[in-house]
Design a protein around this motif. Sequence first.
Motif, mmCIF file in Angstrom:
data_model
loop_
_atom_site.group_PDB
_atom_site.id
_atom_site.type_symbol
_atom_site.label_atom_id
_atom_site.label_comp_id
_atom_site.label_asym_id
_atom_site.label_seq_id
_atom_site.Cartn_x
_atom_site.Cartn_y
_atom_site.Cartn_z
ATOM 1 N N PRO A 106 0.831 -1.204 0.000
ATOM 2 C CA PRO A 106 0.000 0.000 0.000
ATOM 3 C C PRO A 106 0.868 1.258 0.000
ATOM 4 C CG PRO A 106 -0.669 -1.537 1.729
ATOM 5 C CD PRO A 106 0.652 -2.002 1.217
ATOM 6 N N GLU A 107 0.308 2.335 -0.506
ATOM 7 C CA GLU A 107 1.021 3.612 -0.502
ATOM 8 C C GLU A 107 1.228 4.114 0.925
ATOM 9 O OE1 GLU A 107 2.511 5.386 -2.648
ATOM 10 O OE2 GLU A 107 1.876 4.646 -4.596
ATOM 11 N N GLU A 108 0.229 3.909 1.781
ATOM 12 C CA GLU A 108 0.345 4.370 3.154
ATOM 13 C C GLU A 108 1.224 3.432 3.962
ATOM 14 O OE1 GLU A 108 -3.583 4.388 4.668
ATOM 15 O OE2 GLU A 108 -3.808 2.220 4.603
ATOM 16 N N ALA A 109 1.793 3.941 5.043
ATOM 17 C CA ALA A 109 2.633 3.127 5.906
ATOM 18 C C ALA A 109 1.836 1.941 6.439
ATOM 19 C CB ALA A 109 3.155 3.970 7.058
ATOM 20 N N SER A 110 2.385 0.743 6.279
ATOM 21 C CA SER A 110 1.646 -0.458 6.650
ATOM 22 C C SER A 110 2.610 -1.622 6.843
ATOM 23 C CB SER A 110 0.632 -0.808 5.552
ATOM 24 O OG SER A 110 0.042 -2.068 5.792
#
Length: 229
Positions: A106-110
Amino acid sequence: MATVASLRSPAFLPPRASSLNSSARGLRGVSSVVIQRREALFQVLLSGASFASLFLTKEASADTDVQGNFKPYADETFKFSIMIPQDWSVGAGQSDGVRSITAFYPEEASDSNVSVVITSLSPDFTRLQSFGSVDDFAENLVSGLDRSWQRPPGLAAKLIDTKAANGLYYLEYTLQDPGEKKRHILSVVGLAKDVWYNRLYTVTGQFTEAESEKYQSQIEKAVSSFRLT
């Protein structure tokens, strides 16, 4: 302009496990050869994806067809395909001539992601069944990772399910370091023949319990869609 990202999640697969069956090394004949090949395969499987961190160059897939919220990704060089969430990034790791890796995240921190690690093998490795059934394979793999019996306890690994289909082995298990979040691992393992050598494909999808509602179904679909082409 290409950017470089470092996945902050733990290694896509945990560190190398110890020998699977050291007591069998004294066996002679065919049984000894089979055991040595099994040990070699698991060493490759466990070491092939044990990267403490990955520096990935983001790149767009040329194929933008979408099926629902997913899009197909096809690798013409290594001959595999997989469906990935439409809004996920694709990263290609540095190849060392023996291993290559492609990661989807994912683009978001994960802490959730899917990776495909490809490792070159000698021609002696011809099919997964040479190394036992999917149940034997999974049990040896997970028991090789588990360190919960140590004092103090180490990494806890628990096998949940196995399946063999489409010429591939499917595994589901959990990993949890002491004091850390439990990780759910969905993995697909396959072998493919090449002109000079064979290739071991290790597909690993992982998500934590905290992110299961958001990413579990996406990762399940991505991992199950993997095919050798």
